[in-house]
Motif scaffolding. Structure first.
Motif, PDB file in Angstrom:
ATOM      1  N   SER A   9       1.000  -1.219   0.221  1.00 47.89           N
ATOM      2  CA  SER A   9      -0.157   0.075  -0.076  1.00 47.89           C
ATOM      3  C   SER A   9       1.365   1.019   0.148  1.00 47.89           C
ATOM      4  O   SER A   9       0.266   2.458  -0.214  1.00 47.89           O
ATOM      5  N   VAL A  10       1.895   0.951  -0.420  1.00 49.82           N
ATOM      6  CA  VAL A  10       2.943   1.917   0.026  1.00 49.82           C
ATOM      7  C   VAL A  10       3.961   2.770  -1.281  1.00 49.82           C
ATOM      8  O   VAL A  10       3.903   3.702  -1.018  1.00 49.82           O
ATOM      9  N   LEU A  11       3.802   1.156  -2.155  1.00 48.00           N
ATOM     10  CA  LEU A  11       4.348   1.545  -3.393  1.00 48.00           C
ATOM     11  C   LEU A  11       3.936   1.826  -4.399  1.00 48.00           C
ATOM     12  O   LEU A  11       3.932   1.587  -5.353  1.00 48.00           O
ATOM     13  N   SER A  12       2.150   0.832  -3.611  1.00 50.48           N
ATOM     14  CA  SER A  12       1.400   0.791  -4.871  1.00 50.48           C
ATOM     15  C   SER A  12      -0.288   2.056  -4.569  1.00 50.48           C
ATOM     16  O   SER A  12      -0.152   1.900  -3.160  1.00 50.48           O
ATOM     17  N   ASP A  13      -0.716   2.098  -5.059  1.00 49.54           N
ATOM     18  CA  ASP A  13      -2.083   2.259  -5.349  1.00 49.54           C
ATOM     19  C   ASP A  13      -3.119   0.659  -4.777  1.00 49.54           C
ATOM     20  O   ASP A  13      -3.223   0.464  -5.912  1.00 49.54           O
ATOM     21  N   LYS A  14      -3.714   0.047  -3.655  1.00 46.49           N
ATOM     22  CA  LYS A  14      -4.160  -0.888  -4.449  1.00 46.49           C
ATOM     23  C   LYS A  14      -4.852  -0.926  -5.545  1.00 46.49           C
ATOM     24  O   LYS A  14      -5.913  -1.813  -5.673  1.00 46.49           O
ATOM     25  N   LYS A  15      -5.594  -0.388  -5.174  1.00 41.00           N
ATOM     26  CA  LYS A  15      -6.866   0.457  -6.274  1.00 41.00           C
ATOM     27  C   LYS A  15      -6.611  -0.015  -7.340  1.00 41.00           C
ATOM     28  O   LYS A  15      -7.779  -0.046  -8.362  1.00 41.00           O
ATOM     29  N   GLY A  46       6.072  -5.577  -0.489  1.00 36.56           N
ATOM     30  CA  GLY A  46       4.528  -6.425  -1.585  1.00 36.56           C
ATOM     31  C   GLY A  46       3.899  -6.270  -2.552  1.00 36.56           C
ATOM     32  O   GLY A  46       5.236  -6.310  -3.187  1.00 36.56           O
ATOM     33  N   GLY A  47       3.169  -7.209  -2.659  1.00 40.38           N
ATOM     34  CA  GLY A  47       2.532  -7.442  -4.040  1.00 40.38           C
ATOM     35  C   GLY A  47       2.289  -6.017  -4.766  1.00 40.38           C
ATOM     36  O   GLY A  47       2.183  -5.940  -6.136  1.00 40.38           O
ATOM     37  N   GLY A  48       1.602  -5.231  -3.469  1.00 37.03           N
ATOM     38  CA  GLY A  48       0.954  -4.092  -3.952  1.00 37.03           C
ATOM     39  C   GLY A  48      -0.268  -4.482  -4.736  1.00 37.03           C
ATOM     40  O   GLY A  48      -0.647  -5.113  -4.975  1.00 37.03           O
ATOM     41  N   SER A  49      -0.548  -3.191  -6.189  1.00 37.89           N
ATOM     42  CA  SER A  49      -1.826  -3.459  -7.054  1.00 37.89           C
ATOM     43  C   SER A  49      -0.766  -4.417  -7.897  1.00 37.89           C
ATOM     44  O   SER A  49      -1.600  -4.358  -9.371  1.00 37.89           O
ATOM     45  N   PHE A  50       0.720  -4.887  -8.027  1.00 33.73           N
ATOM     46  CA  PHE A  50       0.515  -6.649  -9.521  1.00 33.73           C
ATOM     47  C   PHE A  50       0.532  -7.994  -8.649  1.00 33.73           C
ATOM     48  O   PHE A  50       0.093  -8.119  -9.795  1.00 33.73           O
ATOM     49  N   GLY A  51       0.540  -7.884  -7.389  1.00 30.14           N
ATOM     50  CA  GLY A  51       0.862  -9.149  -6.867  1.00 30.14           C
ATOM     51  C   GLY A  51      -0.915  -9.493  -6.376  1.00 30.14           C
ATOM     52  O   GLY A  51      -0.995 -10.669  -6.846  1.00 30.14           O
ATOM     53  N   HIS A  52      -0.838  -9.352  -5.897  1.00 35.51           N
ATOM     54  CA  HIS A  52      -2.531  -9.020  -4.919  1.00 35.51           C
ATOM     55  C   HIS A  52      -3.896  -9.730  -6.345  1.00 35.51           C
ATOM     56  O   HIS A  52      -4.133 -10.691  -5.601  1.00 35.51           O
ATOM     57  N   PRO A  53      -4.408  -8.213  -6.699  1.00 28.20           N
ATOM     58  CA  PRO A  53      -4.808  -8.899  -7.605  1.00 28.20           C
ATOM     59  C   PRO A  53      -4.517 -10.129  -8.745  1.00 28.20           C
ATOM     60  O   PRO A  53      -6.021 -10.165  -9.232  1.00 28.20           O
TER      61      PRO A  53
END
Length: 254
Positions: A9-15, A46-53
């Motif tokens: 959530s720091v290195l990306s906007d998870k949305k 972490g995975g941010g908006s790259f890995g989690h979705p």
């Protein structure tokens, strides 16, 4: 030695799928550069908006089922390689030799928990004054076939191995709140108090457990480290202050 976890959530906007906060990551790298190489660091992100979705889309946590799960396993890993490339470049732009180490190549899990870890590459990198850069990733799993190895799980394994002076989790808020939003910032807690906490609220997509999981991991980490910090990675100098021990955020001690 200090282990730093840069939250997704720091290195990306998870949305926003495949979003990267380059300015933020470069600022974090700059703060680390103030202390390196006199201080040794390992960085995990972490995975941010790259890995989690992708992990959610292909239900990686449900294990190896069919071609679709294999396809998603590879796609998720490729997305994480793309993200770690961006992080490494941001560090290089600040003259920091962050060396990406693919987590799926050195960790084997069982139900998402690391049961085998091959640390030789990490040790060699440290001995040559590199900053090992690991990341939440897919993993081959002894129980499910495939799984997710979270950045938090990786941090715990590294803490057991290297006994760092401290571990710092960078978040998109000022620390741990008893309720979010609108709650009270918990500035200090002992590990034994974690199980008694009642936490409310969350945001974004996180397939690896969220803040409750992070606190449980922190309770384990302080068996091997003097303290664990949770600070806001989006605000300038919060990381630096945590490194010197005068931070604004939440600190967990044994």
């Amino acid at each position: 030695m200090i282990i730093i976890k840069i939250g997704g959530s720091v290195l990306s906007d998870k949305k926003r799928k495949f979003h990267f906060r380059e300015t933020v990551v470069k600022s974090i790298a700059y703060e680390i550069s103030r202390f390196f190489p006199e201080e040794k660091f390992i960085v995990v992100h972490g995975g941010g908006s790259f890995g989690h979705p992708l992990a959610k889309e292909f239900a990686i946590r449900e294990g190896l089922r069919d071609y679709s799960s294999r396809h998603g396993f590879v796609l998720t890993h490729l997305a994480m390689l793309e993200l770690t490339k961006k992080v490494a470049q941001s560090f290089l732009d600040n003259m920091l030799p962050a060396f990406p180490i693919s987590s799926s190549s050195i960790f084997i899990t069982e139900n998402g928990r690391i049961v085998k870890g091959y640390m030789d590459v990490v040790k060699e990198a440290l001995s040559r004054e590199f900053i090992p850069l690991l990341f939440g990733d897919v993993s081959f799993d002894e129980a499910k076939g495939i799984e997710i190895v979270s950045g938090d799980e990786i941090v715990l394994h590294l803490a057991k191995e290297f006994k760092p002076e401290k571990v710092i989790f960078l978040m998109d808020v000022d620390g741990v709140y008893d309720k979010f939003p609108g709650g009270r910032l918990i500035e200090f807690m002992k590990a034994k108090e974690i199980s008694e906490l009642t936490l409310e609220g969350s945001s974004g997509i996180d397939v690896t457990g969220g803040i409750r999981k992070k606190l449980e991991v922190a309770g384990e980490i302080v068996k091997y480290s003097k303290e664990v910090w949770f600070v806001n990675g989006l605000i300038k100098d919060r990381l630096s202050r945590a490194i010197v021990g005068n931070g604004i955020g939440t600190v967990v001690v044994p």
